[in-house]
Design a protein around this motif. Structure first.
Motif: not given
Length: 354
Positions: A171-196
């Motif tokens: 039941g939402m309207p047809f016209l639908f405006n959104i925001g856009v994020g423009i982050p710098k791409m991370v030039n990943s030397r290393v990536s991973g996951i932290i588990f707390t």
């Protein structure tokens, strides 16, 4: 919110969680994380108002409305027709100069910060209403022309057939405006996951980090055996280090958003991909995120080769830990049951005999 709802651009550090009606949820969450001291990629948001003004000033808002009213009752077929019309109008429309100038000025500022002429960025959809998987995100976009083209593609993706059907059913309207994020791409030397918490046994007094070279896809998809570090959550002392084989790494194709696999140099495979100070700083940030959200989290990170330590540590994504918290919830439900109920449910389910 003040004047924010009439601006075209907001930098991430100008936003907070309550700004989601202005910039969308993904963007406002990043602003909230910065306020909490969590390091995210540098960038800016194009507001929902900018999307609306793009439609108004380019003259296509009326055109879309006119086309939609002529389609009659909403079915998958009419939604498909509406989608083609709306997406084509948006992607072919000229970006109004007043909006384009602000976007490109902000992009230039981001390029200056990273000392590049055409800083690679992501173009991420960010709706004020959660619509999982309905709208597009584009990666590794470089240069002014491509940036403007992909922002329009991102706005247009709010009108793909699935997104239209989703809104109509809610039941939402047809016209639908959104925001856009423009982050710098991370030039990943290393990536991973932290588990707390320790993912192996659920120990909440430990933090565990998996890390490997290049983009996080290699770690997340299980493509490589990463380095694993077990850290004491109070002292941040490293209790155990396991060096993984790390034979391969994922990288972005030059000027493209698809991912390639590359061999890791022999001499880099047998050594830790993170420095001692990076490990301790990642553990500190992991603990900070857990305290901020009040529960265990799995956190994706990248170590950006374009910045010195500690600015090189970038948090890419956070999500609540699900395996051990689910077991804990099940254990609580089990504990609440009457012993006779427990016996009956075991009999009905069939008990595994060891």
């Amino acid at each position: 919110m003040g004047d924010k709802d009439k601006r075209y651009i907001l930098w991430y550090d100008e936003m907070e969680g309550a700004d989601f009606p202005v910039v969308g949820k993904k963007n406002s969450n990043l602003g909230e994380m910065i306020k909490a001291g969590i390091p995210v990629s540098h960038g800016f948001a194009i507001t929902i108002y900018a999307n609306d003004q793009f439609l108004v000033l380019s003259g296509i808002k009326e055109e879309i409305e006119k086309q939609i009213t002529s389609l009659g009752q909403v079915t998958y077929e009419t939604a498909k027709k509406a989608s083609i019309i709306a997406m084509e109008l948006i992607e072919k429309a000229q970006m109004p100069e007043v909006i384009e100038r602000e976007i490109l000025d902000s992009y230039k500022k981001l390029c200056d910060q990273t000392c590049t002429n055409a800083c690679p960025v992501a173009v991420r959809s960010s709706g004020a209403v959660s619509m999982p998987g309905q709208m597009e995100t584009y990666l590794n976009i470089c240069g002014e022309k491509d940036l403007i083209d992909y922002i329009k593609k991102c706005w247009a993706s709010a009108y793909n057939t699935e997104a239209i059907m989703y809104r109509m059913n809610k039941g939402m309207p047809f016209l639908f405006n959104i925001g856009v994020g423009i982050p710098k791409m991370v030039n990943s030397r290393v990536s991973g996951i932290i588990f707390t918490i320790n993912p192996v046994n659920g120990d909440p007094s430990k933090i565990s980090i998996d890390a490997s070279y290049g983009l996080g896809e290699a770690v997340v998809s299980g493509l490589v055996t990463p380095d694993t570090y077990l850290i004491d959550k109070v002292t941040f002392d490293i209790i155990k280090t396991t060096i993984g084989s790390k034979e391969t790494m994922c990288v972005y194709r030059e000027q493209g958003s698809d991912i390639l696999q590359k061999d890791v140099l022999e001499e880099k495979r047998g050594v830790s991909c993170l420095s001692l100070q990076e490990i301790k700083e990642l553990a500190r940030i992991g603990k900070l995120i857990e305290q901020y959200y009040g529960k265990a989290y799995d956190i994706e990170f990248g170590i950006d080769a374009d910045y010195p330590f500690p600015d090189n540590i970038i948090i890419l994504q956070v999500r609540p830990e699900s395996v051990w918290s689910k077991k804990e919830a099940e254990a609580k439900v089990e504990a609440k049951k009457d012993p006779m109920d427990r016996l009956l449910s075991n009999l009905l389910a069939g008990v595994k005999i060891k």
